[in-house]
Design an enzyme around this catalytic site. Structure first.
Site, PDB file in Angstrom:
ATOM      1  N   LYS A 231       0.595  -1.024   0.353  1.00 34.02           N
ATOM      2  CA  LYS A 231       0.099  -0.448  -0.326  1.00 34.02           C
ATOM      3  C   LYS A 231       1.171   1.317   0.251  1.00 34.02           C
ATOM      4  O   LYS A 231       2.276   1.064   0.591  1.00 34.02           O
ATOM      5  CB  LYS A 231      -0.429   0.012   1.430  1.00 34.02           C
TER       6      LYS A 231
ATOM      7  N   HIS B 195      -1.266  -5.651   1.710  1.00 32.24           N
ATOM      8  CA  HIS B 195      -3.053  -6.260   1.537  1.00 32.24           C
ATOM      9  C   HIS B 195      -2.359  -7.614   0.668  1.00 32.24           C
ATOM     10  O   HIS B 195      -1.616  -7.958   0.084  1.00 32.24           O
ATOM     11  CB  HIS B 195      -3.673  -5.498   0.536  1.00 32.24           C
TER      12      HIS B 195
ATOM     13  N   TYR C 183     -12.236  -2.755  -2.909  1.00 32.23           N
ATOM     14  CA  TYR C 183     -12.336  -3.081  -1.037  1.00 32.23           C
ATOM     15  C   TYR C 183     -13.962  -2.835  -0.988  1.00 32.23           C
ATOM     16  O   TYR C 183     -14.391  -3.365  -0.003  1.00 32.23           O
ATOM     17  CB  TYR C 183     -12.502  -1.912  -0.489  1.00 32.23           C
TER      18      TYR C 183
ATOM     19  N   ARG D 290      -0.971 -14.457   4.243  1.00 35.56           N
ATOM     20  CA  ARG D 290      -1.687 -14.030   5.496  1.00 35.56           C
ATOM     21  C   ARG D 290      -0.857 -13.925   6.405  1.00 35.56           C
ATOM     22  O   ARG D 290      -0.762 -13.221   6.928  1.00 35.56           O
ATOM     23  CB  ARG D 290      -3.255 -14.337   5.597  1.00 35.56           C
TER      24      ARG D 290
ATOM     25  N   THR E 118      -4.761  -8.404  10.611  1.00 36.71           N
ATOM     26  CA  THR E 118      -5.170  -6.705  10.281  1.00 36.71           C
ATOM     27  C   THR E 118      -4.473  -5.337  11.205  1.00 36.71           C
ATOM     28  O   THR E 118      -4.044  -4.346  10.837  1.00 36.71           O
ATOM     29  CB  THR E 118      -6.844  -6.890  10.405  1.00 36.71           C
TER      30      THR E 118
ATOM     31  N   PHE F 107     -15.112   2.896   7.871  1.00 37.65           N
ATOM     32  CA  PHE F 107     -13.894   3.283   7.699  1.00 37.65           C
ATOM     33  C   PHE F 107     -13.136   2.892   5.890  1.00 37.65           C
ATOM     34  O   PHE F 107     -12.496   3.121   5.460  1.00 37.65           O
ATOM     35  CB  PHE F 107     -12.599   2.791   8.224  1.00 37.65           C
TER      36      PHE F 107
ATOM     37  N   GLU G  35      -9.376 -10.480  -7.659  1.00 30.94           N
ATOM     38  CA  GLU G  35      -8.156  -9.634  -7.944  1.00 30.94           C
ATOM     39  C   GLU G  35      -7.258  -9.311  -8.392  1.00 30.94           C
ATOM     40  O   GLU G  35      -7.117  -8.593  -8.934  1.00 30.94           O
ATOM     41  CB  GLU G  35      -8.060  -9.761  -6.369  1.00 30.94           C
TER      42      GLU G  35
ATOM     43  N   ASN H 191      -1.875  -0.098   7.424  1.00 29.70           N
ATOM     44  CA  ASN H 191      -0.754  -1.281   7.924  1.00 29.70           C
ATOM     45  C   ASN H 191      -0.242  -2.165   6.135  1.00 29.70           C
ATOM     46  O   ASN H 191       0.088  -3.245   6.611  1.00 29.70           O
ATOM     47  CB  ASN H 191      -1.665  -1.883   8.155  1.00 29.70           C
TER      48      ASN H 191
HETATM   49  P1  ATP Z   1      -6.325  -6.361   3.493  1.00 27.12           P
HETATM   50  O1  ATP Z   1      -7.121  -6.762   3.011  1.00 27.12           O
HETATM   51  O2  ATP Z   1      -5.812  -4.624   3.882  1.00 27.12           O
HETATM   52  O3  ATP Z   1      -5.288  -7.606   3.190  1.00 27.12           O
HETATM   53  P2  ATP Z   1      -6.860  -7.998   6.086  1.00 27.12           P
HETATM   54  O4  ATP Z   1      -7.451  -8.656   5.119  1.00 27.12           O
HETATM   55  O5  ATP Z   1      -6.417  -8.318   6.655  1.00 27.12           O
HETATM   56  O6  ATP Z   1      -6.938  -6.287   4.989  1.00 27.12           O
HETATM   57  P3  ATP Z   1      -9.961  -6.689   5.900  1.00 27.12           P
HETATM   58  O7  ATP Z   1     -10.502  -6.435   6.957  1.00 27.12           O
HETATM   59  O8  ATP Z   1      -9.591  -6.772   5.149  1.00 27.12           O
HETATM   60  O9  ATP Z   1      -8.641  -6.475   7.031  1.00 27.12           O
HETATM   61  O10 ATP Z   1     -10.015  -4.636   5.963  1.00 27.12           O
HETATM   62  C1  ATP Z   1      -9.507  -4.239   4.663  1.00 27.12           C
HETATM   63  C2  ATP Z   1      -8.310  -3.226   5.017  1.00 27.12           C
HETATM   64  O11 ATP Z   1      -8.987  -2.235   5.803  1.00 27.12           O
HETATM   65  C3  ATP Z   1      -7.249  -3.779   6.658  1.00 27.12           C
HETATM   66  O12 ATP Z   1      -6.770  -3.752   5.965  1.00 27.12           O
HETATM   67  C4  ATP Z   1      -7.658  -2.001   6.996  1.00 27.12           C
HETATM   68  O13 ATP Z   1      -6.858  -1.161   6.294  1.00 27.12           O
HETATM   69  C5  ATP Z   1      -8.287  -1.236   6.839  1.00 27.12           C
HETATM   70  N1  ATP Z   1      -8.984  -1.513   8.448  1.00 27.12           N
HETATM   71  C6  ATP Z   1      -9.187  -2.439   8.935  1.00 27.12           C
HETATM   72  N2  ATP Z   1     -10.294  -2.525   9.911  1.00 27.12           N
HETATM   73  C7  ATP Z   1     -10.388  -1.093  10.684  1.00 27.12           C
HETATM   74  C8  ATP Z   1     -10.282  -0.494  11.500  1.00 27.12           C
HETATM   75  N3  ATP Z   1     -11.435  -0.768  11.971  1.00 27.12           N
HETATM   76  N4  ATP Z   1     -10.288   1.025  10.792  1.00 27.12           N
HETATM   77  C9  ATP Z   1      -9.683   1.290  10.054  1.00 27.12           C
HETATM   78  N5  ATP Z   1      -8.856   0.575   9.285  1.00 27.12           N
HETATM   79  C10 ATP Z   1      -9.589  -1.113   9.104  1.00 27.12           C
HETATM   80 MG    MG Z   2      -9.030  -7.813   3.747  1.00 27.71          MG
END
Ligand code: ATP
Ligand code: MG
Length: 137
Positions: free
Chosen positions: A9, A115, A49, A85, A91, A57, A126, A112
């Protein structure tokens, strides 16, 4: 062979973590089959997303993903979706284990750095969203 979509990212790119992140996937033994750098549009980020569109968010997340260069990649290997993962970590970087990418290199859930696809269906979707078939080796 199994494939997953991984993206560094804008915060990861800005912080100079591209080689560190690629190196962790390479050293594990996964194979890089596609890579490019691009600035996704907001519309594109929303497509990526779309599963999270009801979350509070969502808007900020899409603004952030489209705020700068992203390194989009496809990695291949046995178990790469799940193990990818695992390399990435939880996350919320406050909950990711040390030794994981987020655990070692990030502190906040909104920043973070990486992705990874969360299952075989999302991996397929994706990869198709980010790459055309002829960009994959
Ligand atoms: P990613 O999809 O980015 O790999 P992930 O699968 O671990 O991450 P998801 O639940 O898919 O987590 O959330 C996507 C992204 O949304 C997260 O990587 C994070 O950057 C953001 N995100 C998730 N939860 C929150 C939150 N509570 N507040 C702010 N941002 C969040
Ligand atoms: Mg995710």
């Amino acid at each position: 062979l199994e494939r997953t979509f991984i993206a560094i990212k804008p915060d990861g790119v800005q912080r100079g973590l591209i080689s560190e992140i690629i190196s962790r996937f390479e050293k594990k033994g996964f194979k890089l089959v596609a890579i490019k750098i691009m600035i996704p549009s907001k519309d594109f980020a929303q497509k990526h997303y779309h599963d999270l569109k009801e979350r509070p968010f969502f808007n900020g997340l899409c603004d952030f993903l489209s705020s700068g260069p992203v390194v989009a990649m496809v990695w291949e290997g046995e178990g790469v979706i799940k193990y990818g993962r695992k390399l990435i970590g939880a996350t919320d970087p406050q909950k990711s284990e040390p030794g994981t990418i987020r655990g070692d290199l990030a502190v906040g859930v909104g920043r973070n750095i990486i992705h990874g696809s969360d299952g075989s269906e999302t991996a397929k979707d994706e990869i198709a969203l980010w790459f055309t078939p002829w960009e994959l080796v």
